[in-house]
Design a protein around this motif. Structure first.
Motif, short mmCIF file in Angstrom:
data_model
loop_
_atom_site.label_atom_id
_atom_site.label_comp_id
_atom_site.label_asym_id
_atom_site.label_seq_id
_atom_site.Cartn_x
_atom_site.Cartn_y
_atom_site.Cartn_z
N LEU A 232 17.90 1.40 -3.07
CA LEU A 232 17.35 0.41 -2.14
C LEU A 232 16.03 -0.15 -2.67
CD1 LEU A 232 17.97 2.28 1.21
CD2 LEU A 232 19.22 0.31 0.37
N SER A 233 15.79 -1.40 -2.35
CA SER A 233 14.53 -2.03 -2.75
C SER A 233 13.41 -1.53 -1.84
CB SER A 233 14.64 -3.55 -2.63
OG SER A 233 14.62 -3.94 -1.27
N PRO A 234 12.16 -1.64 -2.27
CA PRO A 234 11.04 -1.23 -1.41
C PRO A 234 11.02 -1.96 -0.07
CG PRO A 234 10.28 -1.55 -3.66
CD PRO A 234 11.70 -2.01 -3.62
N LEU A 235 11.40 -3.25 -0.07
CA LEU A 235 11.41 -3.99 1.20
C LEU A 235 12.48 -3.45 2.14
CD1 LEU A 235 10.80 -7.73 0.27
CD2 LEU A 235 9.30 -6.19 1.54
N GLN A 236 13.62 -3.03 1.61
CA GLN A 236 14.67 -2.46 2.47
C GLN A 236 14.19 -1.15 3.08
OE1 GLN A 236 17.67 -2.69 -0.70
NE2 GLN A 236 19.06 -3.54 0.83
N LYS A 237 13.54 -0.32 2.29
CA LYS A 237 13.05 0.96 2.79
C LYS A 237 11.95 0.74 3.82
CE LYS A 237 14.14 3.42 -1.47
NZ LYS A 237 13.62 4.19 -2.60
N MET A 238 11.04 -0.18 3.54
CA MET A 238 9.95 -0.45 4.48
C MET A 238 10.47 -1.06 5.78
SD MET A 238 7.03 0.63 3.66
CE MET A 238 6.20 -0.23 4.97
N THR A 239 11.45 -1.95 5.66
CA THR A 239 12.02 -2.57 6.86
C THR A 239 12.59 -1.51 7.79
OG1 THR A 239 12.54 -4.59 5.64
CG2 THR A 239 13.76 -4.21 7.66
N ALA A 240 13.34 -0.58 7.23
CA ALA A 240 13.92 0.49 8.06
C ALA A 240 12.83 1.35 8.68
CB ALA A 240 14.86 1.34 7.23
N ALA A 241 11.83 1.72 7.89
CA ALA A 241 10.76 2.58 8.40
C ALA A 241 9.94 1.88 9.49
CB ALA A 241 9.83 3.00 7.25
N ILE A 242 9.58 0.64 9.26
CA ILE A 242 8.76 -0.09 10.25
C ILE A 242 9.56 -0.34 11.53
CG2 ILE A 242 7.59 -2.29 10.71
CD1 ILE A 242 5.98 -0.46 8.88
N ARG A 243 10.82 -0.66 11.41
CA ARG A 243 11.63 -0.87 12.62
C ARG A 243 11.78 0.41 13.42
NH1 ARG A 243 16.58 -4.69 12.37
NH2 ARG A 243 16.23 -4.54 14.59
N GLN A 244 11.87 1.55 12.74
CA GLN A 244 11.91 2.83 13.46
C GLN A 244 10.62 3.03 14.25
OE1 GLN A 244 12.98 6.33 11.15
NE2 GLN A 244 14.17 5.03 9.80
N THR B 118 0.83 -1.21 0.00
CA THR B 118 0.00 0.00 0.00
C THR B 118 0.86 1.26 0.00
OG1 THR B 118 -1.72 -1.20 1.21
CG2 THR B 118 -1.86 1.20 1.21
N VAL B 119 1.89 1.28 0.83
CA VAL B 119 2.77 2.44 0.90
C VAL B 119 3.50 2.63 -0.42
CG1 VAL B 119 4.86 3.34 2.00
CG2 VAL B 119 3.04 2.41 3.40
N GLU B 120 3.96 1.55 -1.02
CA GLU B 120 4.67 1.63 -2.29
C GLU B 120 3.77 2.19 -3.40
OE1 GLU B 120 7.18 -1.29 -5.29
OE2 GLU B 120 6.45 -2.08 -3.39
N ALA C 40 8.45 0.65 15.15
CA ALA C 40 8.27 -0.42 16.14
C ALA C 40 9.08 -0.18 17.41
CB ALA C 40 8.63 -1.76 15.53
N TYR C 41 10.28 0.33 17.26
CA TYR C 41 11.16 0.53 18.40
C TYR C 41 11.21 1.96 18.89
CZ TYR C 41 12.82 -4.21 17.60
OH TYR C 41 12.90 -5.56 17.46
N GLY C 42 10.67 2.91 18.12
CA GLY C 42 10.70 4.29 18.53
C GLY C 42 12.10 4.87 18.55
N VAL C 43 12.91 4.52 17.55
CA VAL C 43 14.29 4.98 17.49
C VAL C 43 14.52 5.82 16.24
CG1 VAL C 43 15.20 3.02 18.80
CG2 VAL C 43 15.03 2.85 16.31
N ASN C 44 15.70 6.47 16.18
CA ASN C 44 16.01 7.29 15.00
C ASN C 44 16.55 6.42 13.87
OD1 ASN C 44 18.63 6.73 15.65
ND2 ASN C 44 19.08 8.78 16.44
N SER C 45 16.72 7.01 12.70
CA SER C 45 17.11 6.25 11.52
C SER C 45 18.51 5.67 11.61
CB SER C 45 17.00 7.12 10.26
OG SER C 45 17.84 8.25 10.40
N ASP C 46 19.42 6.28 12.34
CA ASP C 46 20.78 5.76 12.47
C ASP C 46 20.80 4.41 13.22
OD1 ASP C 46 21.83 7.89 11.12
OD2 ASP C 46 22.31 9.02 12.94
N SER C 47 19.80 4.17 14.02
CA SER C 47 19.77 2.94 14.81
C SER C 47 19.39 1.71 13.99
CB SER C 47 18.77 3.08 15.95
OG SER C 47 19.15 4.15 16.79
N VAL C 48 18.80 1.91 12.81
CA VAL C 48 18.34 0.77 12.03
C VAL C 48 19.06 0.62 10.70
CG1 VAL C 48 16.06 0.64 13.08
CG2 VAL C 48 16.42 2.12 11.11
N ASP C 49 20.27 1.22 10.58
CA ASP C 49 21.05 1.08 9.34
C ASP C 49 21.40 -0.36 9.08
OD1 ASP C 49 20.99 3.70 8.72
OD2 ASP C 49 23.03 4.15 9.37
#
Length: 138
Positions: free
Chosen positions: A115-127, A95-97, A129-138
């Protein structure tokens, strides 16, 4: 033969054909050195290193780890890492894509795939889910 040796030989040479040969050799050496520098430089700024991030390998590993029929990490670990089921994650990603062009895979200025859509979504969802900044999920 370096350039100072060539210049010395040029000074001691009295025959004009020898001088022409040496000048031709110097010109060829300089052109080869210039061509070698050009072949190494692939970035937009001469002399700066180009970092190959190998996004395709990362995308393949991510897909094999979580999204194939028999993934390396099972449903329990997926739910723990992303705080949702794999099925819900894939529905959200699709849906986001569709609605946001940034999440689609595109080529960068050098023509390489980003980056593939799954890589971008993985980073966004993990941010999220954990409430962290983008540097934490590189």
């Amino acid at each position: 033969m370096n350039s100072s040796d060539s210049e010395e030989m040029l000074m001691f040479s009295s025959d004009s054909s020898d001088e022409e040969e040496l000048l031709l050799l110097l010109a060829i050496e300089e052109e080869q050195a210039t061509a070698a520098c050009r072949s190494r430089q692939r970035g937009s700024v001469p002399g700066h290193a180009v970092i190959d991030r190998q996004h395709r390998k990362g995308a393949a590993k991510l897909y094999n780890d979580y999204f194939v029929d028999n993934p390396v990490h099972g449903d329990v670990l997926f739910r723990r890492r992303f705080r949702m089921t794999r099925r819900l994650f894939l529905r959200i990603a699709a849906t986001v894509e569709q609605h946001d062009a940034w999440f689609r895979q595109s080529r960068d200025a050098t023509g390489k795939l980003g980056l593939s859509p799954l890589q971008k979504m993985t980073a966004a969802i993990r941010q999220l889910a954990y409430g962290v900044n983008s540097d934490s999920v590189d």
